[in-house]
Motif scaffolding. Structure first.
Motif, PDB file in Angstrom:
ATOM      1  N   ASN A  46       0.820  -1.213   0.000  1.00  0.00           N
ATOM      2  CA  ASN A  46       0.000   0.000   0.000  1.00  0.00           C
ATOM      3  C   ASN A  46       0.855   1.264   0.000  1.00  0.00           C
ATOM      4  O   ASN A  46       0.440   2.297   0.488  1.00  0.00           O
ATOM      5  N   CYS A  47       2.060   1.154  -0.542  1.00  0.00           N
ATOM      6  CA  CYS A  47       2.990   2.288  -0.603  1.00  0.00           C
ATOM      7  C   CYS A  47       3.563   2.406  -2.008  1.00  0.00           C
ATOM      8  O   CYS A  47       3.698   1.409  -2.709  1.00  0.00           O
ATOM      9  N   THR A  48       3.944   3.625  -2.361  1.00  0.00           N
ATOM     10  CA  THR A  48       4.673   3.831  -3.606  1.00  0.00           C
ATOM     11  C   THR A  48       6.130   3.422  -3.378  1.00  0.00           C
ATOM     12  O   THR A  48       6.569   3.265  -2.224  1.00  0.00           O
ATOM     13  N   LYS A  49       6.892   3.287  -4.445  1.00  0.00           N
ATOM     14  CA  LYS A  49       8.314   2.947  -4.306  1.00  0.00           C
ATOM     15  C   LYS A  49       9.043   4.019  -3.505  1.00  0.00           C
ATOM     16  O   LYS A  49       9.919   3.714  -2.696  1.00  0.00           O
ATOM     17  N   GLY A  50       8.672   5.274  -3.722  1.00  0.00           N
ATOM     18  CA  GLY A  50       9.288   6.365  -2.962  1.00  0.00           C
ATOM     19  C   GLY A  50       8.992   6.263  -1.478  1.00  0.00           C
ATOM     20  O   GLY A  50       9.871   6.470  -0.646  1.00  0.00           O
ATOM     21  N   GLU A  51       7.735   5.947  -1.143  1.00  0.00           N
ATOM     22  CA  GLU A  51       7.359   5.790   0.266  1.00  0.00           C
ATOM     23  C   GLU A  51       8.111   4.622   0.899  1.00  0.00           C
ATOM     24  O   GLU A  51       8.594   4.729   2.028  1.00  0.00           O
ATOM     25  N   VAL A  52       8.228   3.524   0.159  1.00  0.00           N
ATOM     26  CA  VAL A  52       8.946   2.351   0.683  1.00  0.00           C
ATOM     27  C   VAL A  52      10.402   2.710   0.954  1.00  0.00           C
ATOM     28  O   VAL A  52      10.976   2.316   1.971  1.00  0.00           O
ATOM     29  N   GLY A  53      10.995   3.497   0.081  1.00  0.00           N
ATOM     30  CA  GLY A  53      12.385   3.907   0.261  1.00  0.00           C
ATOM     31  C   GLY A  53      12.601   4.765   1.495  1.00  0.00           C
ATOM     32  O   GLY A  53      13.694   4.781   2.063  1.00  0.00           O
ATOM     33  N   ARG A  54      11.561   5.470   1.932  1.00  0.00           N
ATOM     34  CA  ARG A  54      11.671   6.342   3.100  1.00  0.00           C
ATOM     35  C   ARG A  54      11.311   5.651   4.423  1.00  0.00           C
ATOM     36  O   ARG A  54      11.460   6.234   5.490  1.00  0.00           O
ATOM     37  N   LYS A  98      -5.939   0.875   1.563  1.00  0.00           N
ATOM     38  CA  LYS A  98      -6.054  -0.467   0.995  1.00  0.00           C
ATOM     39  C   LYS A  98      -4.931  -0.655  -0.024  1.00  0.00           C
ATOM     40  O   LYS A  98      -4.376   0.314  -0.535  1.00  0.00           O
ATOM     41  N   ALA A  99      -4.605  -1.891  -0.313  1.00  0.00           N
ATOM     42  CA  ALA A  99      -3.505  -2.203  -1.220  1.00  0.00           C
ATOM     43  C   ALA A  99      -3.698  -1.502  -2.555  1.00  0.00           C
ATOM     44  O   ALA A  99      -4.780  -1.530  -3.137  1.00  0.00           O
ATOM     45  N   ARG A 100      -2.627  -0.849  -2.989  1.00  0.00           N
ATOM     46  CA  ARG A 100      -2.578  -0.192  -4.303  1.00  0.00           C
ATOM     47  C   ARG A 100      -3.659   0.863  -4.492  1.00  0.00           C
ATOM     48  O   ARG A 100      -4.124   1.086  -5.592  1.00  0.00           O
TER      49      ARG A 100
END
Length: 163
Positions: free
Chosen positions: A15-23, A101-103
């Motif tokens: 449920n996160c963007t790649k940028g959010e996951v990186g942070r 929710k997911a995605r």
């Protein structure tokens, strides 16, 4: 739960963007976690006090969710029960945590919330490895295994609504 690595944890978020996951601030002391006593990995973000994360195996897959903590009302002295492990805490010990929710984008009613132990230590409370103030765990006739199964079922139901 099997011991997880930083890359496994980051790859699990749905449920996160790649940028959010990186942070995301993944705990640095992962090898020190009591993995044998955990049914899911949960932690609060030390750099963002209103964020927490849950990573769990669900339907044979590792899934991670970023959650937001609802603001608390000051001065409350009541006790609240965690919806996942059924442990009661003083008001600050249980927090409404919401997740997209997911995605999903997070707009228009596509978030789900649950009252969860603020420290996300549900697995340890159910196993008696961590204790709250007196009265935190209600006396039950269930075995520890049955309590763990119930907690896993409640967590799976929450994850189902998020997926």
């Amino acid at each position: 739960m099997k011991e997880l690595t930083d890359p496994e944890i980051r790859e699990s978020f749905v449920n996160c963007t790649k940028g959010e996951v990186g942070r995301i601030t993944v705990p640095r002391d992962l090898p020190d976690f009591p993995w044998a006593d955990l049914d899911f990995l949960g932690w609060r973000d030390p750099g963002a006090p209103n964020r927490s994360y849950i990573v769990a195996e669900h339907d044979g897959q590792l899934v991670g969710f970023a959650l937001r903590l609802a603001s608390r009302s000051a001065g409350s002295h009541h006790r609240t029960m965690c919806s996942i492990c059924l442990t009661t805490h003083p008001a600050s010990g249980v927090t409404l945590m919401t997740a997209r929710k997911a995605r999903q984008s997070g707009n228009g009613g596509d978030t789900v919330g649950e009252y969860i132990c603020s420290n996300l230590a549900c697995s340890l409370y159910v196993r008696g490895k961590k204790r709250t103030q007196p009265g935190g765990r209600l006396k039950e006739s269930l075995t520890e295994e049955e309590k763990v199964d119930r907690m896993k079922t409640k967590l799976a139901a929450f994850l189902d609504t998020l997926l």
